[in-house]
Design an enzyme around this catalytic site. Structure first.
Site, PDB file in Angstrom:
ATOM      1  N   SER A   1      -2.348  -8.422   3.247  1.00  0.00           N
ATOM      2  CA  SER A   1      -2.865  -8.296   4.608  1.00  0.00           C
ATOM      3  C   SER A   1      -3.154  -9.654   5.207  1.00  0.00           C
ATOM      4  O   SER A   1      -3.104  -9.835   6.430  1.00  0.00           O
ATOM      5  CB  SER A   1      -4.140  -7.434   4.602  1.00  0.00           C
ATOM      6  OG  SER A   1      -3.853  -6.125   4.140  1.00  0.00           O
TER       7      SER A   1
ATOM      8  N   HIS B   1       0.835  -1.204   0.000  1.00  0.00           N
ATOM      9  CA  HIS B   1       0.000   0.000   0.000  1.00  0.00           C
ATOM     10  C   HIS B   1       0.870   1.255   0.000  1.00  0.00           C
ATOM     11  O   HIS B   1       0.561   2.255  -0.660  1.00  0.00           O
ATOM     12  CB  HIS B   1      -0.905   0.015   1.233  1.00  0.00           C
ATOM     13  CG  HIS B   1      -1.861  -1.127   1.320  1.00  0.00           C
ATOM     14  ND1 HIS B   1      -1.724  -2.130   2.242  1.00  0.00           N
ATOM     15  CD2 HIS B   1      -2.965  -1.424   0.595  1.00  0.00           C
ATOM     16  CE1 HIS B   1      -2.710  -2.990   2.105  1.00  0.00           C
ATOM     17  NE2 HIS B   1      -3.476  -2.604   1.105  1.00  0.00           N
TER      18      HIS B   1
END
Length: 297
Positions: free
Chosen positions: A192, A43
């Protein structure tokens, strides 16, 4: 950095910023990075590029319930508000939009955005309705934020293709920028969901990037390898890892996502080829991919 949780507040804030700039004779460009939070270096790479290329950077953090199917990990999806805000600040984000599900869906949703054909295979086949949830929420976010540019990682290559198609078909005034996959030093693609892996599963998951490297070597060194042989080699390599359970190993054209026939020689293909994987390690499902060019890169 400003944290905003309400749609109207975000719209008002962005209008105020852009109006003041326009009075000074400047038109601001807004870059947008939509995420589900639990931010990592992947990210960060999107946010870094957005910061370099735009006047205003908006980050959204929203675990979107309508893209999760039955028995999926919505409730236990990892969340870390403080860490996310720290990383956002480090990356120079101007606005963090963090709505609740009630803010995004105050009433049951009767309108959905659906992209056909591109969602029939890969994760679309094993997660029915998933991409309807993705395209619906991304469409809503585009209308709320009104960005000039939006950044998506290549790690979910199907999502990238689907969002790009949606923007094209609906004439949405936003440029989609694909960003490279970010990997750990040992090759594991950042996700994640990696937090769910046990130590043994984490080690076993390296078979994903290793199998992609195998495919790159095969397409670089042989003019006669066909699609079936390429897929079988990757499957055999993954199956040699006892903790790996294959969901799919698929080769398609990219970005069209049309499945390629086994007999087709790689050397005869004109465009790029997407080799996409989905494999479970214990209860954790991981995806990875490589886009093979004519040089096998």
């Amino acid at each position: 950095m400003k944290l905003v949780k309400e749609i109207n507040a975000l719209r008002s804030h962005l209008k105020e910023i852009t109006f003041k700039a326009a009075q000074g004779g400047k038109q601001l460009q807004v870059g947008f990075v939509p995420t589900m939070g639990y931010l990592h270096a992947g990210h960060a790479s999107l946010l870094r590029q957005a910061r370099q290329e735009n006047d205003i950077v908006v980050l959204s953090i929203f675990v979107n319930p309508i893209q999760f199917g039955a028995n999926e990990d919505l409730d236990k999806y990892p969340r870390d508000f403080e860490a996310d805000m720290t990383l956002a600040g480090q990356m120079g984000v101007d606005i963090v939009f963090m709505p609740t599900p009630e803010e995004m869906y105050p009433t049951p949703t009767k309108t959905h955005v659906k992209v056909s054909q591109l969602t029939d295979l890969l994760c679309g086949a094993s997660r029915p309705g998933h991409f309807d949830g993705v395209t619906t929420v991304v469409s809503k976010l585009f209308h709320i934020v009104s960005p000039n540019v939006a950044y998506f990682g290549q790690k979910d290559a199907q999502q990238l293709a689907v969002i790009t198609q949606m923007v094209h078909d609906l004439n949405l005034d936003v440029k989609i920028v694909p960003c490279p996959i970010v990997r750990e030093p040992d090759g594991l693609a950042l996700s994640s969901r990696n937090v769910y892996l046990s130590d043994d599963e984490r080690q076993a998951a390296l078979v994903l990037s290793q199998s992609l490297e195998l495919a790159k070597r095969l397409t670089s060194s042989s003019n006669s390898v066909n699609i079936g042989q390429l897929r079988d080699s990757v499957i055999s390599h993954i199956n040699a890892e006892p903790l790996a359970k294959i969901d799919y190993v698929t080769l398609t054209s990219f970005p069209e996502l049309e499945e390629l026939e086994d007999e087709l020689k790689y050397s005869e293909i004109q465009g790029d080829v997407l080799l996409a994987l989905a494999v479970k390690f214990g209860n954790t499902r991981l995806i990875d991919n490589v886009i093979l060019t004519k040089k096998g890169l």
